[in-house]
Write a protein that holds these residues in place. Structure first.
Motif, PDB file in Angstrom:
ATOM      1  N   PRO A 168       0.784  -1.237   0.000  1.00 13.43           N
ATOM      2  CA  PRO A 168       0.000   0.000   0.000  1.00 13.43           C
ATOM      3  C   PRO A 168       0.825   1.301   0.000  1.00 13.43           C
ATOM      4  CG  PRO A 168       0.041  -0.933   2.194  1.00 13.43           C
ATOM      5  CD  PRO A 168       0.717  -1.924   1.298  1.00 13.43           C
ATOM      6  N   CYS A 169       2.129   1.238   0.287  1.00 10.12           N
ATOM      7  CA  CYS A 169       2.907   2.480   0.384  1.00 10.12           C
ATOM      8  C   CYS A 169       2.912   3.274  -0.920  1.00 10.12           C
ATOM      9  CB  CYS A 169       4.345   2.174   0.783  1.00 10.12           C
ATOM     10  SG  CYS A 169       4.508   1.524   2.443  1.00 10.12           S
ATOM     11  N   ARG A 170       3.133   2.568  -2.003  1.00 13.98           N
ATOM     12  CA  ARG A 170       3.323   3.221  -3.294  1.00 13.98           C
ATOM     13  C   ARG A 170       2.224   4.241  -3.605  1.00 13.98           C
ATOM     14  NH1 ARG A 170       5.618   2.603  -8.532  1.00 13.98           N
ATOM     15  NH2 ARG A 170       7.242   1.204  -7.843  1.00 13.98           N
ATOM     16  N   SER A 171       0.996   3.900  -3.264  1.00 14.88           N
ATOM     17  CA  SER A 171      -0.112   4.792  -3.597  1.00 14.88           C
ATOM     18  C   SER A 171      -0.619   5.554  -2.368  1.00 14.88           C
ATOM     19  CB  SER A 171      -1.247   3.975  -4.228  1.00 14.88           C
ATOM     20  OG  SER A 171      -1.528   2.857  -3.422  1.00 14.88           O
ATOM     21  N   CYS A 172       0.185   5.556  -1.310  1.00 19.39           N
ATOM     22  CA  CYS A 172      -0.271   6.191  -0.057  1.00 19.39           C
ATOM     23  C   CYS A 172       0.318   7.601   0.068  1.00 19.39           C
ATOM     24  CB  CYS A 172       0.181   5.338   1.132  1.00 19.39           C
ATOM     25  SG  CYS A 172      -0.209   6.066   2.722  1.00 19.39           S
ATOM     26  N   PRO A 173      -0.523   8.576   0.403  1.00 22.39           N
ATOM     27  CA  PRO A 173       0.007   9.945   0.512  1.00 22.39           C
ATOM     28  C   PRO A 173       1.004  10.123   1.665  1.00 22.39           C
ATOM     29  CG  PRO A 173      -2.314   9.859   1.199  1.00 22.39           C
ATOM     30  CD  PRO A 173      -1.976   8.512   0.615  1.00 22.39           C
ATOM     31  N   ARG A 174       0.928   9.247   2.661  1.00 26.82           N
ATOM     32  CA  ARG A 174       1.830   9.401   3.809  1.00 26.82           C
ATOM     33  C   ARG A 174       3.282   9.021   3.499  1.00 26.82           C
ATOM     34  NH1 ARG A 174       0.759  10.084   9.280  1.00 26.82           N
ATOM     35  NH2 ARG A 174       2.593   8.820   9.674  1.00 26.82           N
ATOM     36  N   LYS A 175       3.510   8.454   2.309  1.00 28.88           N
ATOM     37  CA  LYS A 175       4.873   8.008   2.014  1.00 28.88           C
ATOM     38  C   LYS A 175       5.882   9.151   2.033  1.00 28.88           C
ATOM     39  CE  LYS A 175       4.414   8.221  -3.001  1.00 28.88           C
ATOM     40  NZ  LYS A 175       4.043   7.487  -4.196  1.00 28.88           N
ATOM     41  N   GLU A 176       5.399  10.371   1.748  1.00 29.36           N
ATOM     42  CA  GLU A 176       6.296  11.531   1.777  1.00 29.36           C
ATOM     43  C   GLU A 176       6.705  11.855   3.217  1.00 29.36           C
ATOM     44  OE1 GLU A 176       6.852  13.496  -1.085  1.00 29.36           O
ATOM     45  OE2 GLU A 176       5.386  12.561  -2.445  1.00 29.36           O
TER      46      GLU A 176
ATOM     47  N   VAL B   9       4.244  -2.318  11.264  1.00 26.95           N
ATOM     48  CA  VAL B   9       3.493  -1.630  12.322  1.00 26.95           C
ATOM     49  C   VAL B   9       2.382  -0.778  11.710  1.00 26.95           C
ATOM     50  CG1 VAL B   9       5.530  -1.525  13.827  1.00 26.95           C
ATOM     51  CG2 VAL B   9       4.840   0.515  12.571  1.00 26.95           C
ATOM     52  N   CYS B  10       2.474  -0.494  10.417  1.00 29.28           N
ATOM     53  CA  CYS B  10       1.448   0.342   9.776  1.00 29.28           C
ATOM     54  C   CYS B  10       0.120  -0.411   9.723  1.00 29.28           C
ATOM     55  CB  CYS B  10       1.873   0.728   8.369  1.00 29.28           C
ATOM     56  SG  CYS B  10       0.640   1.765   7.563  1.00 29.28           S
ATOM     57  N   SER B  11      -0.948   0.296  10.090  1.00 30.98           N
ATOM     58  CA  SER B  11      -2.273  -0.341  10.104  1.00 30.98           C
ATOM     59  C   SER B  11      -2.715  -0.732   8.693  1.00 30.98           C
ATOM     60  CB  SER B  11      -3.297   0.591  10.743  1.00 30.98           C
ATOM     61  OG  SER B  11      -3.240   1.858  10.102  1.00 30.98           O
TER      62      SER B  11
ATOM     63  N   GLY C 291       7.425   5.003   4.134  1.00 34.31           N
ATOM     64  CA  GLY C 291       7.053   3.590   4.228  1.00 34.31           C
ATOM     65  C   GLY C 291       7.551   2.931   5.492  1.00 34.31           C
ATOM     66  N   GLY C 292       8.060   3.751   6.433  1.00 36.40           N
ATOM     67  CA  GLY C 292       8.515   3.202   7.713  1.00 36.40           C
ATOM     68  C   GLY C 292       9.908   2.612   7.624  1.00 36.40           C
ATOM     69  N   CYS C 293      10.167   1.706   8.535  1.00 35.39           N
ATOM     70  CA  CYS C 293      11.530   1.211   8.738  1.00 35.39           C
ATOM     71  C   CYS C 293      11.807  -0.032   7.894  1.00 35.39           C
ATOM     72  CB  CYS C 293      11.705   0.888  10.219  1.00 35.39           C
ATOM     73  SG  CYS C 293      13.268   0.114  10.583  1.00 35.39           S
TER      74      CYS C 293
ATOM     75  N   ALA D 111       9.007  -4.394   1.995  1.00 37.02           N
ATOM     76  CA  ALA D 111       7.593  -4.438   2.386  1.00 37.02           C
ATOM     77  C   ALA D 111       7.223  -3.181   3.171  1.00 37.02           C
ATOM     78  CB  ALA D 111       7.329  -5.677   3.238  1.00 37.02           C
ATOM     79  N   THR D 112       5.940  -2.908   3.257  1.00 36.58           N
ATOM     80  CA  THR D 112       5.450  -1.856   4.144  1.00 36.58           C
ATOM     81  C   THR D 112       5.824  -2.219   5.573  1.00 36.58           C
ATOM     82  OG1 THR D 112       3.613  -1.309   2.682  1.00 36.58           O
ATOM     83  CG2 THR D 112       3.312  -0.814   5.016  1.00 36.58           C
ATOM     84  N   ASP D 113       6.273  -1.234   6.319  1.00 39.40           N
ATOM     85  CA  ASP D 113       6.587  -1.474   7.735  1.00 39.40           C
ATOM     86  C   ASP D 113       5.360  -2.109   8.401  1.00 39.40           C
ATOM     87  OD1 ASP D 113       7.045  -1.243  10.505  1.00 39.40           O
ATOM     88  OD2 ASP D 113       8.242   0.580  10.239  1.00 39.40           O
TER      89      ASP D 113
END
Ligand code: SF4
Ligand code: SF4
Lengths: 90, 359
Positions: free
Chosen positions: B296-304, B327-329, B308-310, B323-325
């Motif tokens: 989900p990171c690729r299309s997620c606005p929070r990636k900036e 811990v991300c919901s 994508g976390g750790c 992979a997406t961290d």
């Protein structure tokens, strides 16, 4: 935050101002990191000596940069206070 | 080309008199005979400065255990770098500090394990508390700014008010309260270290009130307990973006924990220049920018914001460093973290902490 025109800013203890030959820019170094300054900001920070007020700094810079207003200096100093580069007295 | 780094974390040695069970050094500690020589470190500093680094963090282990520390401080200073000494305080006598300060140390970062002597020394594994208090007073006497660092976990989170008070007494300008991040040693000791929800909920307002009360005097930086959050903490300013780490044996790491990603091919300063490693190595380029991301990171606005976390956490918990961290919901692997919380936060019996030691 806002900084009064008669406030006296001073570079904080442990903060170093220097010129970085690699980036060809003035920088401030402090525990949390590095700030790259533009020409004007570097001139303001260099005058934060704990003696001059914001007003004095604006006057001192007027020769070099036409149209520098005390308000601009105050705003820049406020940003530097937030980044913990300078603190203000008075 | 990637932008130039601002900082070099120089882990001069993994040797340390303390044995904190959450140590950020890898489980496989570098032994003394594999450490870089003085000449090597001088070259590393030269190369780091030429690359753009302006801050050199002299860290470890305990950097005071390197007899050439004064020379390395002087060298870093001569390059125009900001020199930060990261220490346990053990071995930092008044004379030693005075001499290091005169050679160019600009700032001291002192670890504190807990609010009290008993708590501190239990976590550190040795009697260190009194020496830390003394070291802090030497730093103040020398007129250097002091940051106190405390790693928070189940054993000390209830004492956060006392830790803040202690840092104030020590005269710190900054206090970093960082909840444990689970790599290496901390991962191994996770079941002893994971705080409960109640502990975190009780600590939050205490920290917030202190931040307010001490504004302008002591800055408090609080690093969240990410397992308990809905979003990951941001990876620095992004992978390979601001800082590089050189391990005691010369391994060059995009982040201090990166050795946990066993699939990452690590370069060494004995074989390549920092310039080549920073700009051209597969390890530094692996997770730069956003191209490597999957959904989900690729299309997620929070990636900036969080990149994508750790990467280290993603690798450790999912086996895939891209992979997406978890811990991300929004991560498909969030259930892994929830399961850990469920089982490890309420163990029938608390396991014993494995103290950090060289094998
Ligand atoms: S990859 Fe993880 S451990 Fe490494 S810097 Fe990023 S967030 Fe920290
Ligand atoms: S999906 Fe990725 S980018 Fe979005 S919040 Fe989660 S970790 Fe961050």
């Amino acid at each position: 935050m806002t900084v009064a025109l008669d406030a006296v800013p001073r570079i904080r203890r442990g903060v170093k101002c220097t010129y970085d030959q690699i980036r060809e820019a003035h920088v401030v170094l402090f525990p949390e990191g590095v700030l790259v300054l533009n020409e004007t900001a570097a001139s303001v920070v260099a005058l934060c000596d704990g003696v001059r007020s914001i007003g004095d700094i604006a006057v001192a810079l007027a020769d070099e940069y036409a149209g520098v207003e005390p308000g601009d200096v105050a705003e820049l100093v406020a940003r530097m206070v937030e980044r913990r580069v300078v603190d203000v007295h008075g | 080309m990637a932008e130039a780094p601002f900082g070099l974390l120089a882990e001069l040695t993994h040797r340390c008199p303390l044995q904190c069970g959450y140590c950020s050094n890898p489980l496989e500690l570098v032994r003394r005979d594999a450490e870089l020589s003085t000449e090597d470190w001088r070259r590393v500093f030269d190369q780091a400065r030429a690359l753009g680094a302006l801050q050199i963090h002299l860290s470890g282990g305990e950097p005071l255990l390197r007899p050439d520390l004064p020379e390395l401080v002087a060298h870093a200073n001569s390059l125009g770098c900001y020199v930060n000494l990261v220490t346990s305080g053990v071995g930092l006598s008044r004379d030693r500090l005075r001499s290091l300060a005169s050679l160019g140390v600009d700032h001291v970062q002192l670890s504190l394990q807990d609010a009290t002597r008993a708590g501190n020394d239990r976590i550190a594994g040795i009697k260190a508390f009194d020496r830390k208090v003394e070291a802090a007073s030497h730093v103040l006497d020398e007129g250097l700014p002091l940051t106190v660092n405390t790693v928070l976990h189940r054993q000390n989170l209830d004492n956060v008010a006392g830790i803040i008070a202690m840092a104030e007494r020590m005269g710190a300008e900054r206090l970093e309260l960082a909840n444990t991040q689970y790599y290496g040693w901390a991962l191994r000791n996770r079941a002893v270290l994971l705080p409960t929800r109640e502990q975190l909920a009780a600590a939050d307002p205490v920290v917030a009130a202190a931040q307010e009360r001490l504004r302008g005097r002591m800055e408090i930086v609080y690093v969240i307990a990410d397992y308990h959050e809905a979003h990951p903490k941001p990876c620095m300013y992004g992978w390979g973006a601001r800082q590089l780490t050189v391990a005691p044996n010369g391994d060059v790491l995009p982040c201090p924990a990166a050795t946990v990603i066993s699939s990452l091919e690590i370069e060494n300063v004995r074989d390549s220049s920092l310039h080549d490693i920073w700009h051209h190595s597969p390890s530094f380029n692996a997770f730069r920018g956003f191209e490597w991301m999957k959904d989900p990171c690729r299309s997620c606005p929070r990636k900036e914001v969080d990149f994508g976390g750790c990467r280290c956490q993603a690798f450790q918990l999912t086996g895939d460093a891209a992979a997406t961290d978890p811990v991300c919901s929004l991560s498909p692997d969030r259930s892994t973290v929830d399961l850990i919380l469920e089982t490890e936060m309420a163990p029938a019996e608390l396991p014993v902490m494995a103290m950090r030691k060289m094998r």
